[in-house]
Design an enzyme around this catalytic site. Structure first.
Site, PDB file in Angstrom:
ATOM      1  N   ASP A 155      -1.317   3.128   0.431  1.00 45.26           N
ATOM      2  CA  ASP A 155      -1.553   4.562   0.251  1.00 45.26           C
ATOM      3  C   ASP A 155      -1.969   5.228   1.574  1.00 45.26           C
ATOM      4  OD1 ASP A 155      -1.777   6.911  -1.253  1.00 45.26           O
ATOM      5  OD2 ASP A 155      -2.776   5.876  -2.898  1.00 45.26           O
ATOM      6  N   ASP A 164       1.759  13.005  -6.896  1.00 45.81           N
ATOM      7  CA  ASP A 164       1.622  12.119  -8.068  1.00 45.81           C
ATOM      8  C   ASP A 164       2.247  12.749  -9.316  1.00 45.81           C
ATOM      9  OD1 ASP A 164       0.198  10.608  -6.306  1.00 45.81           O
ATOM     10  OD2 ASP A 164      -1.622  10.507  -7.506  1.00 45.81           O
TER      11      ASP A 164
HETATM   12  C1  GLA Z   1      -2.824   8.092  -5.004  1.00 48.40           C
HETATM   13  C2  GLA Z   1      -1.453   7.517  -5.345  1.00 48.40           C
HETATM   14  C3  GLA Z   1      -1.432   7.096  -6.807  1.00 48.40           C
HETATM   15  C4  GLA Z   1      -2.528   6.078  -7.072  1.00 48.40           C
HETATM   16  C5  GLA Z   1      -3.870   6.639  -6.652  1.00 48.40           C
HETATM   17  C6  GLA Z   1      -4.967   5.602  -6.707  1.00 48.40           C
HETATM   18  O1  GLA Z   1      -3.058   9.277  -5.666  1.00 48.40           O
HETATM   19  O2  GLA Z   1      -0.453   8.442  -5.066  1.00 48.40           O
HETATM   20  O3  GLA Z   1      -0.178   6.578  -7.170  1.00 48.40           O
HETATM   21  O4  GLA Z   1      -2.240   4.900  -6.368  1.00 48.40           O
HETATM   22  O5  GLA Z   1      -3.836   7.146  -5.324  1.00 48.40           O
HETATM   23  O6  GLA Z   1      -6.206   6.111  -6.305  1.00 48.40           O
END
Ligand code: GLA
Length: 503
Positions: free
Chosen positions: A235, A304
């Site tokens: 990430d 997301d």
């Molecule tokens: C980000 C990512 C998600 C998930 C969260 C976890 O938002 O885009 O897919 O992995 O972090 O905290």
């Protein structure tokens, strides 16, 4: 409700995974992928996805030296030193019949020759992950039939770690959640021929505020490898907004993974461009332009996903299914074997009564038709297929969506092309994906909220001519032979998917 679901699934299983399609489903059927890869000299693990009544006896002719098949589990394991393409003939046999198919095992420098398929903990379980959950998910991957249609990775997302490293700088597993460590979970997952993924971040802290891997890339990569990890989702929370920094940090982790002696798929979770920049940071780093060259096997192209067809209220750091479609569809040329656009995980069947991130305020959940369209579009777009629902308790409608093997076959097609949106007539859109056998998968999407539409595809739009067979991949039915064009009747928010082939 839960009891009924379990009983129904159990009775289906005792009938040999047979569904409403009936007795012919008892005969073994080997499903894609028909190409798989590994780095030379690293542990290889592959379950031959096979539907049909149990017990099945598998065989394989042409396995390269170093690999062996367990004929009663269908799991191929070992390690191959020499690079090369190894064609293998697989057979699966049970009391109802026998079937064969070809598999190419490619030992080389590229992983994920077809879009990775699996499950990820984040969308339903958020912080509530544990050793027992992951083992139950592995069990359900088998009992639901998902493993037999190609789902392979079980990915532990954020918050398996503690916020701080130990005095030697070692990343610490949260032992309240994983009392036996991660390796014990990996061993369990591997014993089923499945693979284990994990999550970290290119900064000191992850999005969830626990230890990230920045500055510890090699050490963490070696730890992940020693635990038996097969995939890393990496990430970009709490990292500087500059594109150059992102490139440097991702490259560093890709190189660290490559040195570990394991074949670890690298998932770049950098959200991509557009919309509201997530987590208060600037967007616009366009990972699709550089992620493959720094060693990424797939990269997020959007914020997301939320459990919603459309979002009608502000939802920070997030996109609906339709917004994601519009952001990901134009990027078709960036996708190919070993390097895929990632429009984020599937939200099919996610329970809206659960207070998780995908179900934030303003999120309505989707109808089954919308979930079918979501699955259709992700398959057409050659997206990684990572379910995020509680597969231990899914109802039959949800299960049927996730295990639609005819649709999965177009996602896993070895040509590796992402469908292009070849026509956009307002609410009526047409997507076309060329397939390795010369056929086409075509999606006819009706985005209108209330009106049915007749949406057509002309053969000349695909560069083909003459009489063609058209098969509906949701009805599992060949609709007949058509000259020049096909017109589908498409309901609101439906995506009809057909395969068009000469025969
Ligand atoms: C980000 C990512 C998600 C998930 C969260 C976890 O938002 O885009 O897919 O992995 O972090 O905290």
């Amino acid at each position: 409700m839960r009891i009924i679901t379990v009983v129904t699934i159990l009775s289906l299983l005792s009938a040999g995974c047979s569904t409403e399609k009936g007795k012919r489903d008892l005969v073994p059927l080997i499903n894609p992928p028909f190409i798989t890869s590994n780095y030379p000299g690293t542990p290889f693990l592959f379950y031959i996805p096979t539907e049909g009544a149990r017990p099945v006896k598998w065989s394989a002719i042409g396995l390269p030296s170093g690999l062996s098949l367990d004929v009663s589990t269908g799991i191929i394991q070992g390690s191959v030193v020499e690079k090369g393409d190894y064609p293998v003939t697989l057979t699966a046999e049970n009391d109802y019949g026998k079937t064969s198919s070809n598999l190419i095992i490619k030992i080389g420098d590229l992983l994920a020759l077809t879009p990775p398929m699996g499950w990820n903990s984040w969308n339903t379980f958020d912080v509530n992950i544990s050793d027992s959950l992951i083992r139950q998910i592995a069990d359900s991957m088998e009992s639901s039939g998902m493993k037999d249609v190609g789902y392979q990775y079980i990915n532990i997302d954020d918050l398996w770690q503690l916020p701080y490293r130990d005095q030697n700088g070692k990343i610490q597993i949260n032992t309240a959640k994983f009392p036996h460590g991660i390796k014990a979970v990996a061993d369990y997952v591997h014993s089923k021929g499945l693979k284990l993924g994990i999550y970290s971040d290119a900064a000191n802290l992850t999005c969830g505020g626990v230890a990230g891997s920045y500055g510890y890339e090699e050490q963490d990569a070696m730890d992940f490898a020693s635990w038996g990890i097969d995939l890393l989702k990496y990430d970009y929370c709490n990292a500087p907004p500059s594109r150059d920094t992102a490139i440097i940090r991702y490259k560093r982790m890709a190189e660290a993974l490559r040195k570990t002696g394991r074949s670890i798929v690298f998932s770049i979770c950098e959200w991509g461009e557009g919309g509201i920049p997530p987590h208060g940071q600037a967007g616009g780093r366009k990972p699709y332009e550089w992620a493959s060259s720094v060693g990424g096997n797939y990269w997020r192209t959007t914020l997301d996903i939320r459990n919603s067809w459309l979002l009608d209220v502000y939802n920070a750091g997030s996109n609906s299914i339709m917004q994601i479609l519009d952001m990901n569809a134009p990027l078709a040329d960036y996708a190919g074997p070993g390097h895929w656009n990632d429009p984020d995980m599937l939200v099919v069947g996610i329970d809206t009564s659960k207070t998780t991130v995908v179900n934030r305020a303003g999120v309505k959940g989707c109808t089954m038709e919308e979930y079918r369209s979501h699955m259709s579009l992700w398959c057409l777009m050659a997206a990684p297929l990572l379910a995020g629902n509680d597969i231990r308790n899914m109802n039959l409608d949800v299960r049927e969506i996730l295990i639609n093997s005819e649709l999965i076959a177009i996602n896993q097609d070895p040509l590796g092309k992402q469908a292009k949106r070849i026509r956009d007539d307002g609410d009526a859109e047409v997507f076309a994906k060329p397939l390795s056998d010369g056929s086409w998968a075509v999606g006819l999407l009706n985005r209108n909220d209330s009106e049915n539409k007749n949406i057509g595809i002309e053969w000349q739009e695909l560069g083909i001519s003459g009489e063609m067979h058209v098969r509906d991949l949701w009805k599992h039915e060949t609709l007949g032979r058509f000259s020049d064009n096909f017109v589908g009747h498409v309901e609101p928010h439906q995506c009809v998917v057909v395969r068009i082939f000469k025969k």
